[in-house]
Design an enzyme around this catalytic site. Structure first.
Site, PDB file in Angstrom:
ATOM      1  N   CYS A   1     -15.296   2.602  17.341  1.00  0.00           N
ATOM      2  CA  CYS A   1     -14.114   3.464  17.446  1.00  0.00           C
ATOM      3  C   CYS A   1     -14.241   4.697  16.564  1.00  0.00           C
ATOM      4  CB  CYS A   1     -12.847   2.688  17.109  1.00  0.00           C
ATOM      5  SG  CYS A   1     -12.854   1.897  15.484  1.00  0.00           S
TER       6      CYS A   1
ATOM      7  N   THR B   1       0.794  -1.214   0.000  1.00  0.00           N
ATOM      8  CA  THR B   1       0.000   0.000   0.000  1.00  0.00           C
ATOM      9  C   THR B   1       0.831   1.270   0.000  1.00  0.00           C
ATOM     10  OG1 THR B   1      -0.166  -0.053   2.406  1.00  0.00           O
ATOM     11  CG2 THR B   1      -1.874  -1.189   1.167  1.00  0.00           C
ATOM     12  N   LEU B   2       0.219   2.324  -0.502  1.00  0.00           N
ATOM     13  CA  LEU B   2       0.865   3.626  -0.638  1.00  0.00           C
ATOM     14  C   LEU B   2       1.321   4.178   0.706  1.00  0.00           C
ATOM     15  CD1 LEU B   2       1.532   6.184  -2.324  1.00  0.00           C
ATOM     16  CD2 LEU B   2      -0.839   6.907  -1.926  1.00  0.00           C
TER      17      LEU B   2
ATOM     18  N   CYS C   1     -13.199  -6.777  13.342  1.00  0.00           N
ATOM     19  CA  CYS C   1     -13.424  -5.951  14.535  1.00  0.00           C
ATOM     20  C   CYS C   1     -13.259  -6.915  15.699  1.00  0.00           C
ATOM     21  CB  CYS C   1     -14.815  -5.316  14.509  1.00  0.00           C
ATOM     22  SG  CYS C   1     -15.188  -4.240  15.920  1.00  0.00           S
TER      23      CYS C   1
ATOM     24  N   ASP D   1       2.085   2.772   3.555  1.00  0.00           N
ATOM     25  CA  ASP D   1       3.234   2.086   4.133  1.00  0.00           C
ATOM     26  C   ASP D   1       4.532   2.601   3.527  1.00  0.00           C
ATOM     27  OD1 ASP D   1       1.387   0.631   5.538  1.00  0.00           O
ATOM     28  OD2 ASP D   1       1.642  -1.217   4.392  1.00  0.00           O
TER      29      ASP D   1
ATOM     30  N   LEU E   1      -5.454   7.372 -11.113  1.00  0.00           N
ATOM     31  CA  LEU E   1      -4.617   8.368 -11.764  1.00  0.00           C
ATOM     32  C   LEU E   1      -3.178   8.246 -11.289  1.00  0.00           C
ATOM     33  CD1 LEU E   1      -6.959  11.481 -11.388  1.00  0.00           C
ATOM     34  CD2 LEU E   1      -6.773   9.933 -13.343  1.00  0.00           C
TER      35      LEU E   1
END
Length: 406
Positions: free
Chosen positions: A370, A107-108, A358, A110, A281
């Site tokens: 939360c 992921t971005l 959860c 991280d 994009l």
């Protein structure tokens, strides 16, 4: 270089890359590694900083490897049994050496959180560093870091690295791949501990040179994430916030990759009233838009990290993670009146395959409380403080006149 063992990290070469005397091979590509020929050997692995002996053994032939895989200034000593002078005595020295830092392709957020520690590592050791990651993030970062070589995990250029470090999230109390559980220090700071550098956070460098295109004041939002626990699960929250932003004179632009995202019977949609700027994009286009936004509102996700790196204020809404789990922002929104912080609980292990994870309250009326307990009024209160701060600085008044703030 060996091929990928899995989708996350590059495996070490089959044979250590450094040749020592008597056909002994060693390197630091999976902790400290020694491959010994037939003989009568005594091997010691030491921490060169503390001078503690971490492991020692007698061996006739084969491998000796350290259990610790993160950065340690290892010292490898190989003796012939019965002799006092080592035949091989090598202390880790990274200056001018080829070094590989392997990141997951994931992921971005991280990668944006971890990468500044790789730069810090290269600056400290003056090594010839290569970092592997996904191509879209390479396209974003590589022009800003010419001293570092970038490649995708399937095409690494360093064929015989002296040392390799694997930066990632290690669950289950793993302290062999990380010196401290990432949930105790914040997932991004864990990279600093793995690499042995200053763990204080820093944003990545980006190309912020794009001119302003939209003259009216605008706010970017991102509402999607990779699991439901990360979402803002208050039913009317986003609609209240968007209405309030518009009342303050802002356009509201949703910049998620996906306008609709979910799994099974649970799907999340672009909030009503937001302008649809979603789509897959190039990340630089997202940077160009974020750079001139008055501020950003989002979740503990990659676009929040990207917005932070563009140097604009970030309103970050989260209860799934603790306030120190991501970068510091004075505009963080957190509610302590219910259950919170499961991501950072070391007694729990996040289930990547359960979109509705959860762990404490699943299938009860408290599920996802939360963030459900974070109300639109609470977020709007933070927005009011931020808007007042920007107004006092004269930023918004300038934009309303149609003048760029460049």
């Amino acid at each position: 270089m060996s091929t990928l063992k899995n989708t996350f990290f590059i495996t070490p070469p089959d044979t250590p890359t450094q040749a020592g005397p008597e056909n002994i091979f060693y390197d630091f590509n999976d902790g400290a590694r020694v491959l010994l020929p037939e003989g009568k050997w005594h091997v010691r692995l030491l921490d060169a900083d503390s001078e503690n002996i971490l492991f020692c053994c007698d061996v006739d032939k084969g491998w000796v490897t350290s259990s610790k895989k993160y950065f340690v200034r290892f010292r490898i000593q190989v003796f012939r049994q019965g002799e006092e002078t080592p035949l091989l005595d090598e202390t880790l020295k990274l200056k001018d050496r080829p070094v590989l830092i392997s990141f997951p392709t994931g992921t971005l957020g991280d990668l944006l959180g971890w990468f500044p520690y790789a730069e810090r590592f290269q600056s400290l050791h003056k090594c010839r560093l290569e970092c592997t990651m996904s191509q879209d993030i390479i396209d974003l970062l590589a022009p800003q870091y010419p001293q570092i070589q970038f490649s995708t995990p399937d095409k690494p250029r360093t064929v015989a690295p002296y040392a390799t470090y694997r930066v990632g999230l290690y669950f289950g109390g793993d302290t062999n791949n990380q010196p401290v559980d990432f949930r105790k220090v914040g997932f991004h700071r864990s990279a600093g501990y793995i690499l042995g550098v200053d763990p204080r956070e820093a944003p990545v460098r980006l190309d912020l040179s794009a001119p302003r295109v939209i003259q009216e004041p605008y706010v970017c939002i991102a509402t999607q994430s990779t699991c439901q626990a990360k979402y803002w699960n208050n039913g009317t929250g986003w609609s209240e916030v968007i209405a309030h932003l518009k009342s303050l004179g802002y356009r509201v632009m949703c910049i998620d990759r996906d306008a609709h995202y979910g799994q099974g019977f649970v799907w999340n949609h672009i909030p009503w009233g937001a302008e649809d700027f979603t789509g897959k994009l190039p990340l630089q286009e997202r940077v160009n838009l974020l750079r001139h936004a008055s501020f950003f509102i989002g979740l503990p996700s990659g676009l929040s990290w990207l917005a932070w790196a563009t140097r604009i204020p970030v309103v970050l809404i989260s209860g799934f993670s603790l306030p120190n789990s991501e970068f510091y922002t004075p505009w963080r929104v957190f509610n302590s009146h219910g259950c919170y912080g499961c991501w950072d609980d070391t007694s729990l292990n996040f289930d990547h395959h359960d979109f509705l994870w959860c762990p404490r309250h699943k299938n009860t009326d408290r599920q996802f409380e939360c963030t459900r307990l974070i109300t639109g009024a609470q977020v709007n209160g933070v927005i009011n403080k931020l808007h007042r701060s920007l107004t006092e600085q004269g930023v918004e008044a300038t934009l309303k006149k149609g003048v760029s703030n460049e």
